[in-house]
Design a protein around this motif. Structure first.
Motif, mmCIF file in Angstrom:
data_model
loop_
_atom_site.group_PDB
_atom_site.id
_atom_site.type_symbol
_atom_site.label_atom_id
_atom_site.label_comp_id
_atom_site.label_asym_id
_atom_site.label_seq_id
_atom_site.Cartn_x
_atom_site.Cartn_y
_atom_site.Cartn_z
ATOM 1 N N LEU A 234 58.667 49.848 44.751
ATOM 2 C CA LEU A 234 58.227 50.456 43.493
ATOM 3 C C LEU A 234 57.447 51.744 43.756
ATOM 4 O O LEU A 234 57.631 52.750 43.067
ATOM 5 N N ALA A 235 56.568 51.709 44.749
ATOM 6 C CA ALA A 235 55.800 52.910 45.087
ATOM 7 C C ALA A 235 56.716 54.033 45.552
ATOM 8 O O ALA A 235 56.529 55.200 45.178
ATOM 9 N N GLY A 241 50.203 51.667 39.589
ATOM 10 C CA GLY A 241 49.655 50.527 38.856
ATOM 11 C C GLY A 241 50.476 49.269 39.065
ATOM 12 O O GLY A 241 50.644 48.464 38.139
ATOM 13 N N VAL A 242 50.966 49.059 40.279
ATOM 14 C CA VAL A 242 51.871 47.939 40.565
ATOM 15 C C VAL A 242 51.089 46.623 40.594
ATOM 16 O O VAL A 242 50.076 46.499 41.274
ATOM 17 N N ARG A 243 51.603 45.646 39.844
ATOM 18 C CA ARG A 243 51.010 44.308 39.847
ATOM 19 C C ARG A 243 52.123 43.276 39.961
ATOM 20 O O ARG A 243 53.128 43.360 39.265
ATOM 21 N N VAL A 244 51.929 42.299 40.840
ATOM 22 C CA VAL A 244 52.875 41.199 40.991
ATOM 23 C C VAL A 244 52.100 39.909 40.752
ATOM 24 O O VAL A 244 51.168 39.593 41.481
ATOM 25 N N THR A 245 52.494 39.193 39.706
ATOM 26 C CA THR A 245 51.815 37.956 39.334
ATOM 27 C C THR A 245 52.771 36.795 39.520
ATOM 28 O O THR A 245 53.807 36.717 38.840
ATOM 29 N N LEU A 313 50.618 62.166 55.266
ATOM 30 C CA LEU A 313 51.216 60.844 55.201
ATOM 31 C C LEU A 313 52.540 60.903 54.444
ATOM 32 O O LEU A 313 52.662 61.626 53.458
ATOM 33 N N PRO A 314 53.539 60.155 54.882
ATOM 34 C CA PRO A 314 54.842 60.226 54.225
ATOM 35 C C PRO A 314 54.852 59.645 52.816
ATOM 36 O O PRO A 314 55.732 59.962 52.018
ATOM 37 N N HIS A 315 53.886 58.771 52.494
ATOM 38 C CA HIS A 315 53.728 58.334 51.115
ATOM 39 C C HIS A 315 52.534 59.097 50.535
ATOM 40 O O HIS A 315 51.973 59.985 51.172
ATOM 41 N N ALA A 373 48.178 55.588 42.883
ATOM 42 C CA ALA A 373 49.035 55.227 44.011
ATOM 43 C C ALA A 373 48.206 54.874 45.242
ATOM 44 O O ALA A 373 48.533 53.948 45.993
ATOM 45 N N ALA A 374 47.121 55.626 45.456
ATOM 46 C CA ALA A 374 46.258 55.348 46.608
ATOM 47 C C ALA A 374 45.621 53.969 46.483
ATOM 48 O O ALA A 374 45.550 53.216 47.463
#
Length: 429
Positions: A234-235, A241-245, A313-315, A373-374
């Motif tokens: 996703l990034a 704002g990634v969230r995995v629940t 950094l590559p990201h 993102a950071a």
């Protein structure tokens, strides 16, 4: 399963549902125990029976999508249409709900269900989720229900979701995942890789025997990503704002999950996306234009791309673009401050906006996306140095939570003059 086998499988399930039979994508016992199908919904009484029967998902993405009146929503792999019909009710007559599916039988079933439900603000599209037949920036929300795990090219799916979302748009899907971290911590950021280390244990593919057992027991698990890899994908597509629940544990390291993220917000006619190599000339031209002002840094000549690329950094690299012309209007990127592991979550950033595009909110959009993102990547401190005379940069950073932590007096000569540098930093919340 190969792509054609997946289509044949779900087409057969659509025909069965249309014939009035109860269908399940896995063994029936696993299907019921795992909360697959319509088990997670509480609005079934407003839907046609065939839509409920054909529900093969692993959650209820509509419940977490926060749909608002007048919005446009896209369901990737819409099946019999249950999530499209529920979305259409939530966005109201002024909104629209699209369903995309590769199975002609599923589309036929979904269209019959929409007609039976009297839904007029829906449209079902035939196509693959890796190539969405909609224009750029045409929807507000992307949802999906236990479908992305089936794709053989998940990077393409997520890139397409990012493409069709408007700036500030939301991504909220139900999916199947395998063992991996949920709370983002960073390890190896100096190398530009989020390794996903939690309490000293390293994420990775689950034991192959366990995974084979799960796939045999629950057929719809095939293709599921580890949580950490899902977050990284996703990034890489540009989401923040990634969230995995995790919502259900199916054993053998397999879980149902709700996955949420957002496309960075930006002003009218502007999009913030990850920096690409083909942006190089424009990025360096903006870099040089900033240096020419005499207030952006001690350098007087921008580096060549190879030097720029190697030093960052590559990201955590983003550009702001004009949505009409594709022109790069500004950029932000980060460098590691040290190779020592103790500083793995500390980065130094640079942000440049084309001098002709300043005071238009571009810098704010870039910096907000970078901060989000950071934090997703587990960075705990963002720092930089700014000339005290660069009041616009200082105001921007202070508005987004940076503070001045000190002054390095007369630290270097610039165009024959000694200059002070203010050290600024932002700590993760």
């Amino acid at each position: 399963m190969a792509y054609d086998e997946i289509i044949d499988h779900y087409s057969a399930l659509a025909r069965a549902a249309g014939a009035g039979r109860v269908v399940a994508d896995c063994g029936q016992d696993a299907f019921e125990r795992g909360g697959f199908g319509a088990a997670g919904y509480d609005e079934l009484d407003v839907l046609p029976e065939d839509a409920v029967r054909a529900s093969l998902g692993c959650g209820n993405p509509v419940a977490v999508a926060e749909l608002r009146d007048g919005e446009t929503v896209l369901d990737l792999g819409s099946g019999g249409g249950i999530d499209v019909l529920l979305s259409a009710r939530r966005v109201g007559p002024a909104g629209k709900a699209y369903g995309l599916d590769a199975s002609a039988d599923m589309l036929a079933l979904a269209r019959r269900n929409a007609e039976q439900a009297g839904a007029t603000n829906v449209e079902f599209l035939h196509g693959r989720i890796e190539r969405v037949p909609l224009p750029d920036r045409s929807v507000d929300v992307v949802i999906s229900n236990c479908v992305i795990n089936l794709s053989g090219d998940k990077a393409a799916v997520l890139a397409e979701a990012f493409r069709v979302l408007r700036p500030g748009g939301r991504f909220g899907v139900g999916d199947v995942v395998v063992d991996g971290e949920v709370d983002s911590l960073i390890d190896g950021v100096v190398d530009g890789v989020v390794d996903g280390v939690v309490d000293g244990e390293v994420d990775g593919e689950p034991d192959m025997a366990r995974r084979a057992s799960a796939e045999q027991r629950i057929g719809c698990v095939a293709g599921a990503l580890p949580v950490a890899e899902y977050r990284e994908s996703l990034a890489a597509a540009g989401f923040t704002g990634v969230r995995v629940t995790l919502t259900a544990d199916h054993g053998d390291g397999v879980h149902s999950a709700i996955v949420q993220a957002a496309k960075p917000a930006a002003g009218p006619g502007v999009e913030v996306r990850p920096m690409r190599p083909d942006d190089a000339d424009q990025v360096l031209a903006i870099y040089q234009a900033g240096l020419d002002t005499g207030q952006a840094g001690f350098e007087t000549v921008a580096p060549i791309w190879e030097g720029f690329d190697a030093a960052r950094l590559p990201h955590l690299r983003y550009v702001a673009c004009d949505t009409g012309t594709g022109q790069v209007l500004g950029w932000v990127a980060a460098s590691a401050v040290s190779a020592r592991p103790v500083y793995a979550g500390v980065v130094e950033h640079s942000i440049y906006v084309h001098p002709g595009c300043q005071a238009q909110g571009i810098g704010r959009a870039l910096l907000a996306a970078f901060i989000a993102a950071a934090e997703d990547a587990g960075v705990w401190t963002i720092q930089s140095g700014v000339f005290g005379e660069n009041t616009a940069s200082l105001a921007l950073h202070q508005a987004l939570g940076f503070r001045v932590v000190g002054t390095r007096e007369r630290i270097g000569r610039h165009h024959g003059l000694w200059r002070d540098v203010l050290l600024i930093e932002r700590r993760a919340e």
